[in-house]
Design a protein around this motif. Structure first.
Motif, mmCIF file in Angstrom:
data_model
loop_
_atom_site.group_PDB
_atom_site.id
_atom_site.type_symbol
_atom_site.label_atom_id
_atom_site.label_comp_id
_atom_site.label_asym_id
_atom_site.label_seq_id
_atom_site.Cartn_x
_atom_site.Cartn_y
_atom_site.Cartn_z
ATOM 1 N N ILE A 7 -9.297 3.436 4.769
ATOM 2 C CA ILE A 7 -7.890 3.024 4.690
ATOM 3 C C ILE A 7 -7.070 4.219 5.154
ATOM 4 O O ILE A 7 -7.253 5.340 4.644
ATOM 5 C CB ILE A 7 -7.475 2.654 3.244
ATOM 6 N N LEU A 49 -0.520 0.440 6.117
ATOM 7 C CA LEU A 49 -1.875 0.925 5.906
ATOM 8 C C LEU A 49 -2.836 0.031 6.677
ATOM 9 O O LEU A 49 -2.740 -1.200 6.605
ATOM 10 C CB LEU A 49 -2.222 0.910 4.419
ATOM 11 N N ALA A 51 -6.906 -0.956 7.428
ATOM 12 C CA ALA A 51 -8.288 -0.885 6.965
ATOM 13 C C ALA A 51 -9.173 -0.984 8.193
ATOM 14 O O ALA A 51 -9.006 -1.886 9.018
ATOM 15 C CB ALA A 51 -8.590 -2.023 5.995
ATOM 16 N N TRP A 60 -4.554 -5.074 7.333
ATOM 17 C CA TRP A 60 -3.406 -4.196 7.188
ATOM 18 C C TRP A 60 -2.467 -4.765 6.153
ATOM 19 O O TRP A 60 -2.549 -5.938 5.798
ATOM 20 C CB TRP A 60 -2.702 -3.950 8.507
ATOM 21 N N LEU A 98 -7.002 -2.088 0.091
ATOM 22 C CA LEU A 98 -5.651 -1.966 0.638
ATOM 23 C C LEU A 98 -4.608 -2.039 -0.476
ATOM 24 O O LEU A 98 -3.671 -1.239 -0.507
ATOM 25 C CB LEU A 98 -5.395 -3.062 1.677
#
Length: 174
Positions: A7, A49, A51, A60, A98
């Motif tokens: 991540i 973020l 992944a 995301w 996440l």
């Protein structure tokens, strides 16, 4: 989560990777939206973020420090927004990883975080995940395009029909 997953924050150089992966997975996001996400990350208006699983895009989500939902904005509640995990990589912990990462970011800024969830069947897994993670409705009812739905009013059931929820930071246990 599987140790083959990473991540990390999105950078503007990730736009092509993200857009092409979303297209390949038939997750409909306009290229202009993905580009705007990259720009907003650079400007600090959004934290995205990503992944990556075995080196490939897996999902995301975004944290909006200033929510577009008026009650969250008025109370300074950051909003978790636009959460996607590649269908073939679901149920292996990527979504939870996440969420763990974005909640850590949000709770580093304050004691409460918000999220909105759609109300039709495609959102069923998300609805259950958020409930298991401790999110509760914000008490303002169902919204359509961030406007309260009035009892008796007909609204379209689409991605704009949302129930907003919040989660409070847990006190640290020694």
């Amino acid at each position: 989560m599987n140790e083959q997953a990473v991540i990390r924050p999105m950078t503007s150089s990730d736009v092509k990777l993200v857009y092409e992966a979303l297209e390949r997975e038939q997750i409909s996001k306009p290229r202009a939206y993905v580009e705007r996400c990259g720009e907003e990350n650079e400007a600090g208006a959004r934290v995205t973020l990503l992944a990556l699983y075995k080196g490939r895009f897996a999902g995301w989500l975004h944290l909006l420090p200033v929510s577009k939902y008026p009650p969250f904005a008025a109370e300074g509640i950051p909003e978790i927004n636009n959460f996607d995990v590649v269908p073939s990589l679901r149920r292996i912990g990527i979504g939870s990883a996440l969420m763990d990462a974005v909640e850590k970011l949000a709770f580093g800024r304050g004691d409460i975080v918000g999220i909105g969830v759609g109300l039709y069947a495609s959102y069923g897994s998300a609805q259950r995940m958020y409930a298991r993670r401790g999110y509760i409705p914000d008490g303002k009812g169902v919204m359509y395009a961030n406007t309260p739905v009035v009892p008796g009013e007909a609204v379209r059931v689409d991605d704009e029909l949302v129930l907003y929820m919040t989660k409070r930071k847990q006190a640290d246990k020694d």
